[in-house]
Design a protein around this motif. Structure first.
Motif, PDB file in Angstrom:
ATOM      1  N   ASP A  63       0.843  -1.201   0.000  1.00 17.31           N
ATOM      2  CA  ASP A  63       0.000   0.000   0.000  1.00 17.31           C
ATOM      3  C   ASP A  63       0.877   1.250   0.000  1.00 17.31           C
ATOM      4  O   ASP A  63       1.853   1.344   0.745  1.00 17.31           O
ATOM      5  CB  ASP A  63      -0.903   0.015   1.241  1.00 17.31           C
ATOM      6  CG  ASP A  63      -1.949  -1.083   1.221  1.00 17.31           C
ATOM      7  OD1 ASP A  63      -2.228  -1.617   0.125  1.00 17.31           O
ATOM      8  OD2 ASP A  63      -2.472  -1.421   2.304  1.00 17.31           O
ATOM      9  N   GLY A  64       0.513   2.229  -0.822  1.00 16.38           N
ATOM     10  CA  GLY A  64       1.219   3.498  -0.858  1.00 16.38           C
ATOM     11  C   GLY A  64       2.532   3.472  -1.615  1.00 16.38           C
ATOM     12  O   GLY A  64       3.217   4.508  -1.708  1.00 16.38           O
ATOM     13  N   TRP A  65       2.892   2.324  -2.177  1.00 15.46           N
ATOM     14  CA  TRP A  65       4.198   2.184  -2.838  1.00 15.46           C
ATOM     15  C   TRP A  65       4.348   3.108  -4.043  1.00 15.46           C
ATOM     16  O   TRP A  65       5.365   3.772  -4.206  1.00 15.46           O
ATOM     17  CB  TRP A  65       4.385   0.723  -3.256  1.00 15.46           C
ATOM     18  CG  TRP A  65       5.521   0.490  -4.210  1.00 15.46           C
ATOM     19  CD1 TRP A  65       6.843   0.723  -3.973  1.00 15.46           C
ATOM     20  CD2 TRP A  65       5.435   0.000  -5.539  1.00 15.46           C
ATOM     21  NE1 TRP A  65       7.598   0.385  -5.076  1.00 15.46           N
ATOM     22  CE2 TRP A  65       6.756  -0.060  -6.060  1.00 15.46           C
ATOM     23  CE3 TRP A  65       4.382  -0.416  -6.355  1.00 15.46           C
ATOM     24  CZ2 TRP A  65       7.028  -0.500  -7.348  1.00 15.46           C
ATOM     25  CZ3 TRP A  65       4.653  -0.875  -7.633  1.00 15.46           C
ATOM     26  CH2 TRP A  65       5.959  -0.898  -8.126  1.00 15.46           C
ATOM     27  N   THR A  66       3.326   3.189  -4.879  1.00 16.33           N
ATOM     28  CA  THR A  66       3.427   4.007  -6.091  1.00 16.33           C
ATOM     29  C   THR A  66       3.631   5.477  -5.748  1.00 16.33           C
ATOM     30  O   THR A  66       4.523   6.140  -6.299  1.00 16.33           O
ATOM     31  CB  THR A  66       2.168   3.836  -6.958  1.00 16.33           C
ATOM     32  OG1 THR A  66       2.030   2.460  -7.325  1.00 16.33           O
ATOM     33  CG2 THR A  66       2.275   4.682  -8.226  1.00 16.33           C
ATOM     34  N   ASP A  67       2.810   5.997  -4.838  1.00 14.07           N
ATOM     35  CA  ASP A  67       2.925   7.412  -4.473  1.00 14.07           C
ATOM     36  C   ASP A  67       4.267   7.707  -3.817  1.00 14.07           C
ATOM     37  O   ASP A  67       4.899   8.741  -4.115  1.00 14.07           O
ATOM     38  CB  ASP A  67       1.798   7.804  -3.516  1.00 14.07           C
ATOM     39  CG  ASP A  67       0.436   7.863  -4.210  1.00 14.07           C
ATOM     40  OD1 ASP A  67       0.415   7.926  -5.461  1.00 14.07           O
ATOM     41  OD2 ASP A  67      -0.590   7.842  -3.505  1.00 14.07           O
ATOM     42  N   LEU A  68       4.726   6.818  -2.934  1.00 11.71           N
ATOM     43  CA  LEU A  68       6.004   7.048  -2.265  1.00 11.71           C
ATOM     44  C   LEU A  68       7.151   7.019  -3.270  1.00 11.71           C
ATOM     45  O   LEU A  68       8.082   7.821  -3.177  1.00 11.71           O
ATOM     46  CB  LEU A  68       6.226   6.012  -1.169  1.00 11.71           C
ATOM     47  CG  LEU A  68       7.516   6.172  -0.361  1.00 11.71           C
ATOM     48  CD1 LEU A  68       7.565   7.527   0.338  1.00 11.71           C
ATOM     49  CD2 LEU A  68       7.653   5.042   0.673  1.00 11.71           C
ATOM     50  N   SER A  69       7.087   6.122  -4.236  1.00 14.30           N
ATOM     51  CA  SER A  69       8.135   6.062  -5.264  1.00 14.30           C
ATOM     52  C   SER A  69       8.202   7.368  -6.047  1.00 14.30           C
ATOM     53  O   SER A  69       9.293   7.903  -6.294  1.00 14.30           O
ATOM     54  CB  SER A  69       7.870   4.893  -6.223  1.00 14.30           C
ATOM     55  OG  SER A  69       7.924   3.658  -5.544  1.00 14.30           O
ATOM     56  N   GLN A  70       7.053   7.873  -6.414  1.00 13.28           N
ATOM     57  CA  GLN A  70       7.013   9.130  -7.173  1.00 13.28           C
ATOM     58  C   GLN A  70       7.521  10.300  -6.327  1.00 13.28           C
ATOM     59  O   GLN A  70       8.307  11.140  -6.808  1.00 13.28           O
ATOM     60  CB  GLN A  70       5.595   9.399  -7.666  1.00 13.28           C
ATOM     61  CG  GLN A  70       5.112   8.398  -8.712  1.00 13.28           C
ATOM     62  CD  GLN A  70       3.642   8.574  -9.048  1.00 13.28           C
ATOM     63  OE1 GLN A  70       2.910   9.299  -8.367  1.00 13.28           O
ATOM     64  NE2 GLN A  70       3.191   7.911 -10.106  1.00 13.28           N
ATOM     65  N   ASP A  71       7.076  10.364  -5.073  1.00 11.91           N
ATOM     66  CA  ASP A  71       7.498  11.459  -4.188  1.00 11.91           C
ATOM     67  C   ASP A  71       9.001  11.406  -3.923  1.00 11.91           C
ATOM     68  O   ASP A  71       9.679  12.451  -3.879  1.00 11.91           O
ATOM     69  CB  ASP A  71       6.739  11.399  -2.862  1.00 11.91           C
ATOM     70  CG  ASP A  71       5.259  11.707  -3.015  1.00 11.91           C
ATOM     71  OD1 ASP A  71       4.876  12.266  -4.069  1.00 11.91           O
ATOM     72  OD2 ASP A  71       4.492  11.386  -2.083  1.00 11.91           O
ATOM     73  N   THR A  72       9.529  10.205  -3.722  1.00 12.40           N
ATOM     74  CA  THR A  72      10.957  10.068  -3.424  1.00 12.40           C
ATOM     75  C   THR A  72      11.804  10.416  -4.645  1.00 12.40           C
ATOM     76  O   THR A  72      12.852  11.068  -4.524  1.00 12.40           O
ATOM     77  CB  THR A  72      11.279   8.642  -2.939  1.00 12.40           C
ATOM     78  OG1 THR A  72      10.429   8.307  -1.835  1.00 12.40           O
ATOM     79  CG2 THR A  72      12.736   8.528  -2.511  1.00 12.40           C
ATOM     80  N   TRP A  73      11.355  10.015  -5.832  1.00 11.83           N
ATOM     81  CA  TRP A  73      12.100  10.369  -7.044  1.00 11.83           C
ATOM     82  C   TRP A  73      12.104  11.882  -7.250  1.00 11.83           C
ATOM     83  O   TRP A  73      13.130  12.464  -7.619  1.00 11.83           O
ATOM     84  CB  TRP A  73      11.509   9.663  -8.260  1.00 11.83           C
ATOM     85  CG  TRP A  73      12.291   9.934  -9.512  1.00 11.83           C
ATOM     86  CD1 TRP A  73      11.919  10.692 -10.584  1.00 11.83           C
ATOM     87  CD2 TRP A  73      13.616   9.475  -9.800  1.00 11.83           C
ATOM     88  NE1 TRP A  73      12.922  10.737 -11.523  1.00 11.83           N
ATOM     89  CE2 TRP A  73      13.978   9.997 -11.074  1.00 11.83           C
ATOM     90  CE3 TRP A  73      14.535   8.678  -9.117  1.00 11.83           C
ATOM     91  CZ2 TRP A  73      15.208   9.739 -11.659  1.00 11.83           C
ATOM     92  CZ3 TRP A  73      15.764   8.415  -9.696  1.00 11.83           C
ATOM     93  CH2 TRP A  73      16.093   8.951 -10.960  1.00 11.83           C
ATOM     94  N   ALA A  74      10.966  12.516  -6.970  1.00  8.35           N
ATOM     95  CA  ALA A  74      10.899  13.976  -7.089  1.00  8.35           C
ATOM     96  C   ALA A  74      11.839  14.631  -6.077  1.00  8.35           C
ATOM     97  O   ALA A  74      12.520  15.622  -6.388  1.00  8.35           O
ATOM     98  CB  ALA A  74       9.464  14.459  -6.880  1.00  8.35           C
ATOM     99  N   TRP A  75      11.913  14.091  -4.871  1.00  7.87           N
ATOM    100  CA  TRP A  75      12.821  14.611  -3.840  1.00  7.87           C
ATOM    101  C   TRP A  75      14.273  14.478  -4.291  1.00  7.87           C
ATOM    102  O   TRP A  75      15.085  15.385  -4.082  1.00  7.87           O
ATOM    103  CB  TRP A  75      12.580  13.857  -2.540  1.00  7.87           C
ATOM    104  CG  TRP A  75      13.471  14.229  -1.398  1.00  7.87           C
ATOM    105  CD1 TRP A  75      13.351  15.309  -0.563  1.00  7.87           C
ATOM    106  CD2 TRP A  75      14.629  13.519  -0.943  1.00  7.87           C
ATOM    107  NE1 TRP A  75      14.353  15.304   0.379  1.00  7.87           N
ATOM    108  CE2 TRP A  75      15.157  14.224   0.167  1.00  7.87           C
ATOM    109  CE3 TRP A  75      15.266  12.345  -1.362  1.00  7.87           C
ATOM    110  CZ2 TRP A  75      16.292  13.792   0.859  1.00  7.87           C
ATOM    111  CZ3 TRP A  75      16.387  11.914  -0.682  1.00  7.87           C
ATOM    112  CH2 TRP A  75      16.905  12.633   0.415  1.00  7.87           C
ATOM    113  N   LEU A  76      14.593  13.372  -4.933  1.00  7.62           N
ATOM    114  CA  LEU A  76      15.965  13.157  -5.404  1.00  7.62           C
ATOM    115  C   LEU A  76      16.353  14.150  -6.499  1.00  7.62           C
ATOM    116  O   LEU A  76      17.519  14.534  -6.615  1.00  7.62           O
ATOM    117  CB  LEU A  76      16.122  11.734  -5.941  1.00  7.62           C
ATOM    118  CG  LEU A  76      16.260  10.615  -4.910  1.00  7.62           C
ATOM    119  CD1 LEU A  76      16.233   9.261  -5.602  1.00  7.62           C
ATOM    120  CD2 LEU A  76      17.543  10.785  -4.109  1.00  7.62           C
TER     121      LEU A  76
END
Length: 382
Positions: A63-76
């Motif tokens: 759960d929440g994996w897709t959104d967290l992946s997108q948010d973390t990539w944007a942070w990077l």
């Protein structure tokens, strides 16, 4: 370092999969290779390495994996300050800090903020952990700052946890003392790196990122849960060749860090304090159990077998600058332990008004500190 959204997503999926902790994840990595290969396996193949329940969870997406992946990539990809980099390194990555690889439980993913180019060159010999009370005495806070300033000036990187009290003073002292191009300090935190905890250290965290590193094993958005902080303490100990405990009560989390340092084969050092101070009892217990008693930065360098480029710096002792014999007399009456107003008045025989006026002068000049319970303590002695 993680370089593509796909690579990041696969590692996040592995770390977020319910029931799959670091130990099971390491077994999977050893058996199949990087996470994308793990997720290419059949459930039957996965069950050869982990339990049936774990294999079943690995076949789905958390759960929440897709959104967290997108948010973390944007942070990077984005940092508000070009001098402060963002990075994620993974277990087995060439940039993963070498000292953590020898730990029993290294994190699968390590988030980094600051001078991330230094990650690959971090060594335990370069680093000293400094930990202690969140509610230190004034002398303890001064000790932490001055020890860190002197030791950073000698070439050590000071590692701590960005907490209030001793941690904050240690980071600040390291930033004051480190040479301009050196990695001054490393803060290991118990939250995601998209937030600063405690909030009072927001400005300090920015200064650390400019001249050091802030590290976390927790994904973005992770709040400051109580269980996170004892766990992150193993990383503070693991990054460093030794842990220096400045002040600690008997139930302090700093003693957890010391215990983890010993379990990892690291040295533990402690600064003694007043026998009447609760914040010193943890240090005294460590010394009784074999921790090295240190009274100066030089003691630390000698214990670590490092050269001392400076003359001996005693326990953050602040030079007195009394303008009158009365101030000198009052400092002698205060002594080295915390003392109350009534006891002090009995020692020096002064009127209440005169005593309070002189105490205020000494407090304003930084020579004494006011403790809870109406006590006073010297911040230095000659």
């Amino acid at each position: 370092m993680v370089n593509t959204p796909e690579e990041l997503g696969a590692w996040l999926r592995l770390s977020l999969t319910p029931g799959v902790g670091n130990e099971s994840a390491r077994k999977l990595l050893a058996a199949f290779g990087p996470p994308d290969r793990i997720f290419a396996q059949t459930e039957s193949a996965l069950r050869q390495v982990v339990s049936a329940a774990q294999a079943r969870h690995l076949m789905g997406t958390p759960d929440g994996w897709t959104d967290l992946s997108q948010d973390t990539w944007a942070w990077l990809q984005h940092s508000p300050d070009p001098a402060i980099a963002h990075a994620v390194v993974t277990l087995g990555d060439a940039d993963y800090p070498a000292p953590l690889l020898g730990m029993p439980d290294p994190p699968l993913m390590l988030y980094a903020l600051g001078q991330t180019a230094a990650l690959c060159s971090l060594s335990a010999e370069q680093c000293l952990a400094m930990v202690g009370s969140r509610n230190p005495t004034p002398q303890g806070q001064a000790n932490a700052r001055e020890f860190a300033r002197s030791l950073a000036g000698s070439g050590l990187t000071i590692v701590s946890g960005l907490a209030l009290g001793i941690d904050g003073a240690a980071h600040d002292g390291a930033l004051l003392g480190a040479p301009p191009q050196a990695l001054a300090t490393v803060a290991v935190v118990g939250t995601g790196l998209d937030r600063v905890y405690p909030r009072q250290h927001r400005e300090l965290a920015h200064r650390i990122a400019q001249r050091g590193l802030i590290l976390s094993e927790y994904h973005l958005g992770m709040p400051p849960l109580n269980a996170n902080f004892p766990k992150r303490n193993r990383l503070i100990a693991g990054l460093s060749q030794a842990t220096l405990v400045v002040e600690a009560a008997l139930q302090s989390g700093s003693l957890i860090t010391a215990k983890q340092a010993l379990e990892q084969g690291r040295d533990v050092l402690a600064i003694p304090g007043s026998i009447h101070s609760a914040q010193a009892k943890g240090c005294h217990a460590l010394i009784k159990q074999g921790a090295k008693l240190v009274e100066s930065a030089q003691d630390v360098l000698e214990e670590l077998r490092l050269p001392d480029p400076f003359t001996q710096v005693p326990l953050a002792l602040v030079k007195t600058s009394a303008d009158s014999e009365s101030e000198d007399e009052l400092l002698r009456c205060i002594g080295l332990d915390p003392v109350g107003l009534d006891a002090l008045q009995a020692r020096c025989g002064w009127s209440t008004a005169q005593l309070q006026a002189q105490l205020l002068e000494l407090e304003l000049s930084g020579q004494i500190g006011r403790l809870p319970g109406g006590l006073f303590q010297r911040l230095g002695f000659t």
